[in-house]
Design a protein around this motif. Structure first.
Motif, short mmCIF file in Angstrom:
data_model
loop_
_atom_site.label_atom_id
_atom_site.label_comp_id
_atom_site.label_asym_id
_atom_site.label_seq_id
_atom_site.Cartn_x
_atom_site.Cartn_y
_atom_site.Cartn_z
N TYR A 14 22.55 -67.95 23.19
CA TYR A 14 22.24 -67.94 21.80
C TYR A 14 21.79 -69.15 21.08
CZ TYR A 14 25.73 -63.94 22.19
OH TYR A 14 26.30 -62.59 22.74
N THR A 15 22.35 -70.24 21.59
CA THR A 15 21.96 -71.26 20.53
C THR A 15 20.41 -71.89 21.02
OG1 THR A 15 24.27 -72.49 21.26
CG2 THR A 15 22.42 -73.96 20.56
N GLY A 16 20.03 -71.63 22.16
CA GLY A 16 18.58 -72.06 22.45
C GLY A 16 17.85 -70.91 21.93
N LEU A 51 13.39 -73.18 28.72
CA LEU A 51 13.84 -73.64 30.29
C LEU A 51 15.27 -73.28 30.48
CD1 LEU A 51 12.17 -77.27 30.62
CD2 LEU A 51 11.02 -74.92 30.91
N GLU A 52 15.19 -72.09 31.19
CA GLU A 52 16.65 -71.51 31.69
C GLU A 52 16.70 -71.73 33.12
OE1 GLU A 52 19.56 -70.29 30.35
OE2 GLU A 52 20.13 -69.89 32.35
N ALA A 53 17.98 -72.23 33.47
CA ALA A 53 18.28 -72.58 34.92
C ALA A 53 18.52 -71.26 35.69
CB ALA A 53 19.82 -73.16 34.99
N ALA A 54 18.95 -70.05 35.03
CA ALA A 54 19.22 -68.75 35.76
C ALA A 54 18.33 -67.69 34.94
CB ALA A 54 20.55 -68.44 35.93
N ALA A 94 27.92 -68.28 28.69
CA ALA A 94 28.84 -67.42 27.90
C ALA A 94 28.11 -66.29 27.04
CB ALA A 94 29.62 -68.41 27.09
N SER A 95 26.80 -66.40 26.71
CA SER A 95 26.24 -65.65 25.71
C SER A 95 26.13 -64.29 26.31
CB SER A 95 25.03 -66.23 25.25
OG SER A 95 25.14 -67.62 24.55
N GLY A 96 26.13 -64.09 27.49
CA GLY A 96 25.89 -62.81 28.16
C GLY A 96 27.30 -62.21 28.41
N ASN A 118 30.61 -62.71 26.78
CA ASN A 118 31.80 -63.08 25.92
C ASN A 118 32.60 -61.63 25.20
OD1 ASN A 118 30.39 -62.60 23.24
ND2 ASN A 118 29.12 -63.82 24.05
N GLY A 119 33.57 -62.13 24.55
CA GLY A 119 34.51 -61.08 24.04
C GLY A 119 33.60 -60.18 22.84
N GLY A 120 32.46 -60.65 22.58
CA GLY A 120 31.64 -59.81 21.38
C GLY A 120 32.64 -60.16 20.19
N TRP A 121 33.09 -61.09 19.82
CA TRP A 121 33.48 -61.43 18.39
C TRP A 121 32.58 -62.21 17.74
CZ3 TRP A 121 39.01 -63.25 17.12
CH2 TRP A 121 39.84 -62.41 17.77
N VAL A 122 32.01 -61.84 16.45
CA VAL A 122 30.79 -62.55 15.71
C VAL A 122 31.80 -62.94 14.56
CG1 VAL A 122 29.02 -62.39 14.43
CG2 VAL A 122 29.30 -60.87 16.43
N PRO A 165 15.93 -74.81 36.42
CA PRO A 165 17.10 -75.73 36.24
C PRO A 165 16.44 -76.84 35.68
CG PRO A 165 17.32 -75.08 38.20
CD PRO A 165 16.22 -74.38 37.64
N VAL A 166 17.08 -77.89 34.61
CA VAL A 166 16.51 -78.96 33.91
C VAL A 166 17.49 -80.13 34.67
CG1 VAL A 166 16.31 -80.50 32.00
CG2 VAL A 166 15.42 -78.11 32.12
N SER A 167 16.75 -80.87 35.61
CA SER A 167 17.71 -81.87 36.23
C SER A 167 17.97 -83.19 35.34
CB SER A 167 16.90 -82.26 37.46
OG SER A 167 15.80 -82.86 37.24
N SER A 200 33.81 -74.51 21.11
CA SER A 200 35.28 -73.97 21.68
C SER A 200 35.71 -72.77 21.59
CB SER A 200 36.28 -74.96 20.94
OG SER A 200 36.02 -76.26 20.84
N GLY A 201 34.86 -71.92 22.19
CA GLY A 201 35.33 -70.21 22.22
C GLY A 201 34.92 -69.55 21.18
N HIS A 202 34.18 -70.17 20.04
CA HIS A 202 33.82 -69.44 18.95
C HIS A 202 32.20 -69.59 18.49
CE1 HIS A 202 38.05 -70.26 17.75
NE2 HIS A 202 38.09 -69.08 18.42
N GLY A 203 31.64 -69.44 19.57
CA GLY A 203 30.04 -69.86 19.39
C GLY A 203 29.19 -68.55 19.30
N VAL A 204 29.70 -67.37 18.98
CA VAL A 204 28.70 -66.31 19.00
C VAL A 204 28.16 -66.27 17.79
CG1 VAL A 204 28.56 -63.73 19.12
CG2 VAL A 204 30.04 -64.87 20.57
N LEU A 205 28.76 -66.45 16.74
CA LEU A 205 28.48 -66.62 15.12
C LEU A 205 27.75 -68.03 15.03
CD1 LEU A 205 29.53 -65.37 12.05
CD2 LEU A 205 29.55 -67.97 12.44
#
Ligand SMILES: Cc1cc2nc3c(=O)[nH]c(=O)nc-3n(C[C@H](O)[C@H](O)[C@H](O)COP(=O)(O)OP(=O)(O)OC[C@H]3O[C@@H](n4cnc5c(N)ncnc54)[C@H](O)[C@@H]3O)c2cc1C
Length: 461
Positions: free
Chosen positions: A21-23, A42-45, A51-53, A55-59, A196-198, A360-365
């Motif tokens: 989500y951040t990028g 650039l995305e490693a996978a 976590a963005s794909g 997570n618990g889906g709490w916005v 992957p970015v080294s 810390s676990g609250h990144g969706v929003l």
């Protein structure tokens, strides 16, 4: 369909490392503001692998750090209030973009409920409400529910009270990140997967396929940050595990209620989080093995049988009607925790290096707000967002091993012991019915252990 890898050395105006989500929000808003910029991700996978794909889906506009710590910044308390208002309005911003970009991610703004099922949890919940009121949060931000008002929303066995926060929504997380990647591409963002970015250095991101030279390089790697050179102790990779039930039948849903699709948590020290999914399942998560020695990241998402059993037991305790329900999937993911548990957005115009994360676990929003903020910082736009107190916030690094492992594991041993001691001696079977509480000595020991845990961790409450 997967996207191709970086074909070879490239030039860009902005290179973003990480397609979560951040990028992706950062890339999306950058291209809206400046369509002329060449923005390469650039995305490693693959987009949404982190976590963005999963997570618990709490916005949720829940705190992304300690109010007191953010208030030590130059804008003091006013800055904290602005940050919290910005977080609350972000729920609507995400809904707006999803509608505008036709991102179908089961978005329902049903609010957030935190439910207490023991007297100790109820005391914490009331203390949390008093703390919020002291900061000026009114009924429009947080309200106390009990009895029929709580039951009208959701029937949790033994629920003694709950806090309801309206500024929260439920989503299907993988649909949001996939839709967002497509939306960013439609605006002209270039996404390379399996890349992957080294190393990240001023004006360059290095990969085995060649370097991407860019005026700005933004690190959006949250829970994976420890793998990058020089950043091993910057963010602690914390694991979180989830299970999802089979679709529940109508009779079970009649017993549970939950028609408003609120996101749900309890008030345990080692708390759980849950949602009712659009296809009628319960997805519930909590900390399994919280941390691996040496900041190792298990990117296979494996979840131990003990964690699955523990989550199933909690599910059955909260919702006796769903006890014994088949679990269809279990998975784990990694999120980033800064040493002071305060998320940050940073950008240095001299080196062109920027970063956001540590939610810390609250990144969706929060990732949406971070993305808009990074976009303003990179384009040199002085805005209300760039003046928020998490911009430029600095957290010290984590302790070296074995102190880091011992600290995190010690904390969760304390929390789980406190939760066990607080548990009633017999399970409650109906909402609003308090099960017999623990003896006073047990309760006092539980409270002491919980307090020691809070002191060790510095986790904001
Ligand atoms: C099980 C679980 C449940 C959660 N539930 C919630 C919730 O309900 N609500 C909430 O608000 N938050 C929740 N979170 C946290 C939330 O999901 C994260 O804070 C958020 O998704 C972080 O987004 P991000 O883009 O910063 O990081 P990520 O989604 O982790 O994305 C980082 C990306 O960077 C890539 N990457 C890493 N290193 C490199 C590299 N060197 N080169 C290239 N690419 C790299 C990764 O592959 C990944 O795709 C949960 C997290 C987990 C694990």
């Amino acid at each position: 369909m997967r996207r191709s890898s970086l074909p070879g050395p490239e030039q860009a105006d902005v290179c973003i490392v990480g397609a979560g989500y951040t990028g992706l929000w950062t890339a999306y808003y950058l291209k809206l503001a400046r369509p002329d910029l060449r923005v390469v991700v650039l995305e490693a996978a693959f987009a949404g692998f982190g976590a963005s794909g999963r997570n618990g889906g709490w916005v949720t506009a829940e705190s992304i750090g300690s109010r007191e710590r953010y208030a030590r910044g130059p804008r003091g308390v006013a800055g904290v209030r602005d940050l919290e208002a910005a977080l609350r309005s972000t729920v609507d911003e995400i809904e707006r973009v999803c509608a505008a970009e036709s991102i179908d991610c089961d978005f329902v703004k049903g609010g957030r409920l935190s439910v207490a099922t023991t007297t100790a949890q109820l005391a914490r919940l009331r203390a949390g409400l008093a703390g919020a009121r002291a900061w000026g949060d009114g009924e429009d931000v947080l309200s106390f529910l009990s009895g029929p008002d709580l039951e009208a929303r959701i029937k949790v066995a033994g629920a003694l009270g709950g806090l309801f926060a309206p500024h929260s929504a439920r989503i299907q997380p993988a649909s949001l990140v996939a839709g967002l990647a497509d939306a960013a591409e439609r605006r002209g963002v270039i996404i390379y997967e399996a890349t992957p970015v080294s190393a990240i250095e001023p004006h360059v991101a290095r990969t085995v396929f060649g370097d991407v030279q860019a005026r700005m390089v933004l690190r959006c790697t949250e829970g994976f940050t420890a793998r990058l050179p020089g950043l091993h102790r910057a963010l602690l990779p914390m694991n979180s595990s989830m299970v999802v039930t089979e679709p529940l039948d109508d009779a079970t849903w009649q017993e549970i209620g939950w028609t408003g699709m609120e996101t749900l948590s309890d008030e345990a020290h080692a708390y759980i989080y849950a949602q009712r999914t659009a296809d009628g399942r319960i997805a519930i998560g909590g900390r399994g093995e919280p941390y691996r020695f040496g900041s190792a990241v298990d990117d296979r998402g494996e979840t131990s049988p003990q964690t699955v059993e523990a989550l199933q037991a909690i599910l059955g305790r909260l919702f006796p009607a769903a006890a014994g329900t088949r679990l269809d999937h279990a998975w784990s993911g990694v999120l980033g925790v800064p040493r002071d548990w305060c998320a940050a957005v940073s950008y240095d115009p001299v080196t062109g290096l920027g970063a956001a994360g540590g939610y810390s676990g609250h990144g969706v929003l929060a990732a949406n707000l971070a993305g808009r903020t990074l976009s303003d910082l990179v384009t040199g736009e002085k805005s209300d967002l760039t003046a928020l107190p998490w911009v430029g916030h600095h957290s010290r690094t984590w302790e070296p091993e074995p102190a880091r492992w011992a600290g995190v594991h010690g904390l969760y041993v304390l929390y789980r012991t406190a939760d066990r001691l607080e548990a009633p001696s017999a399970p409650a079977t109906a909402p609003g019915v308090a099960a017999p509480g623990p003896r006073p000595a047990r309760a006092a020991l539980a409270a002491a252990l919980g307090r020691v845990g809070d002191l060790i961790s510095g986790i904001p409450h």
